[in-house]
Design a protein around this motif. Sequence first.
Motif, PDB file in Angstrom:
ATOM      1  N   THR A   1       0.935  -1.174   0.130  1.00 19.96           N
ATOM      2  CA  THR A   1      -0.228   0.052  -0.157  1.00 19.96           C
ATOM      3  C   THR A   1       0.815   1.248  -0.021  1.00 19.96           C
ATOM      4  N   VAL A   2       0.934   2.056  -1.008  1.00 21.45           N
ATOM      5  CA  VAL A   2       1.525   3.402  -1.174  1.00 21.45           C
ATOM      6  C   VAL A   2       0.467   4.344  -1.111  1.00 21.45           C
ATOM      7  N   GLU A   3       0.530   5.161  -0.211  1.00 16.92           N
ATOM      8  CA  GLU A   3      -0.293   6.391  -0.226  1.00 16.92           C
ATOM      9  C   GLU A   3       0.569   7.649  -0.579  1.00 16.92           C
ATOM     10  N   ILE A   4       0.057   8.534  -1.497  1.00 14.39           N
ATOM     11  CA  ILE A   4       0.739   9.508  -1.914  1.00 14.39           C
ATOM     12  C   ILE A   4      -0.243  10.961  -1.618  1.00 14.39           C
ATOM     13  N   ALA A   5       0.548  11.676  -1.103  1.00 17.78           N
ATOM     14  CA  ALA A   5      -0.043  13.190  -0.779  1.00 17.78           C
ATOM     15  C   ALA A   5       0.802  14.129  -1.782  1.00 17.78           C
ATOM     16  N   THR A   6       0.083  14.614  -2.809  1.00 20.37           N
ATOM     17  CA  THR A   6       0.794  15.434  -3.712  1.00 20.37           C
ATOM     18  C   THR A   6       0.320  17.002  -3.401  1.00 20.37           C
TER      19      THR A   6
ATOM     20  N   GLU B   1       2.913  -0.879   4.325  1.00 18.42           N
ATOM     21  CA  GLU B   1       2.488   0.444   3.717  1.00 18.42           C
ATOM     22  C   GLU B   1       3.452   1.414   3.730  1.00 18.42           C
TER      23      GLU B   1
ATOM     24  N   GLY C   1       4.663   2.480  -6.597  1.00 20.29           N
ATOM     25  CA  GLY C   1       4.236   1.033  -6.225  1.00 20.29           C
ATOM     26  C   GLY C   1       5.339   0.086  -6.691  1.00 20.29           C
TER      27      GLY C   1
ATOM     28  N   GLU D   1       2.238   7.338  -8.745  1.00 24.07           N
ATOM     29  CA  GLU D   1       1.421   6.170  -8.158  1.00 24.07           C
ATOM     30  C   GLU D   1       1.995   4.937  -8.589  1.00 24.07           C
TER      31      GLU D   1
ATOM     32  N   GLU E   1       3.255  -0.498   8.922  1.00 26.02           N
ATOM     33  CA  GLU E   1       3.607   0.882   8.500  1.00 26.02           C
ATOM     34  C   GLU E   1       4.937   1.025   8.658  1.00 26.02           C
TER      35      GLU E   1
ATOM     36  N   SER F   1       4.068   5.885   2.992  1.00 20.99           N
ATOM     37  CA  SER F   1       3.434   7.132   2.576  1.00 20.99           C
ATOM     38  C   SER F   1       4.332   7.809   1.909  1.00 20.99           C
TER      39      SER F   1
ATOM     40  N   ASP G   1       7.324   7.097   6.276  1.00 22.13           N
ATOM     41  CA  ASP G   1       6.991   8.117   5.370  1.00 22.13           C
ATOM     42  C   ASP G   1       8.194   8.638   4.555  1.00 22.13           C
TER      43      ASP G   1
END
Length: 181
Positions: free
Chosen positions: A14-19, A52, A34, A30, A108, A54, A111
């Motif tokens: 799981t790779v969460e990206i905040a741009t 995961e 990944g 993304e 997790e 982030s 980050d």
Amino acid sequence: MTPTIRPDDPARATVEIATEDAAWDALDLEALAGRAVDATLVALDLPPAAFEVSILACDDARIATLNGEFRGKPTPTNVLSWPAEDRAPDTPGGAPHLPDPGDPMAAELGDLALAHGTCAREAAEAGKPLADHVTHLIVHGTLHLLGFDHETDADAARMEGLEVKILQTLNMANPYETPMV
């Protein structure tokens, strides 16, 4: 042989990206992230789906602020990492303490933050596609999240060797070799 992990594969990390910087929109961050995270985990015999990461995709000003806050260096850098746990090896050049994929508390990894301006400038200066350079930096950052470092020559040799091996599985050149002109 490295297993193939497709973008829609449930075996992926799981790779969460905040741009925060729209300049990143030109890159399929993304998919790229990944692939980089998955390849790193697979190379270490860790199942990607258990973990995961982030990622903050920001600009140079934001990363300079973060670099100043966390490292006392208020200047832009390409990538920063914040591991969820200290997994550092017991001795220089030693193996870090990798997470247990069966432990939900270890899921997790941490980050990463990437600065578009610095990444783009470095890629251009090296004559590399931005996607390749960013892939390398995500592999590099993910290794930091897993306890690898480059503070000593022994640690750097271990980490860089892994980076080269991982990037080869992604059909990418050794980033530490100067291309012949």
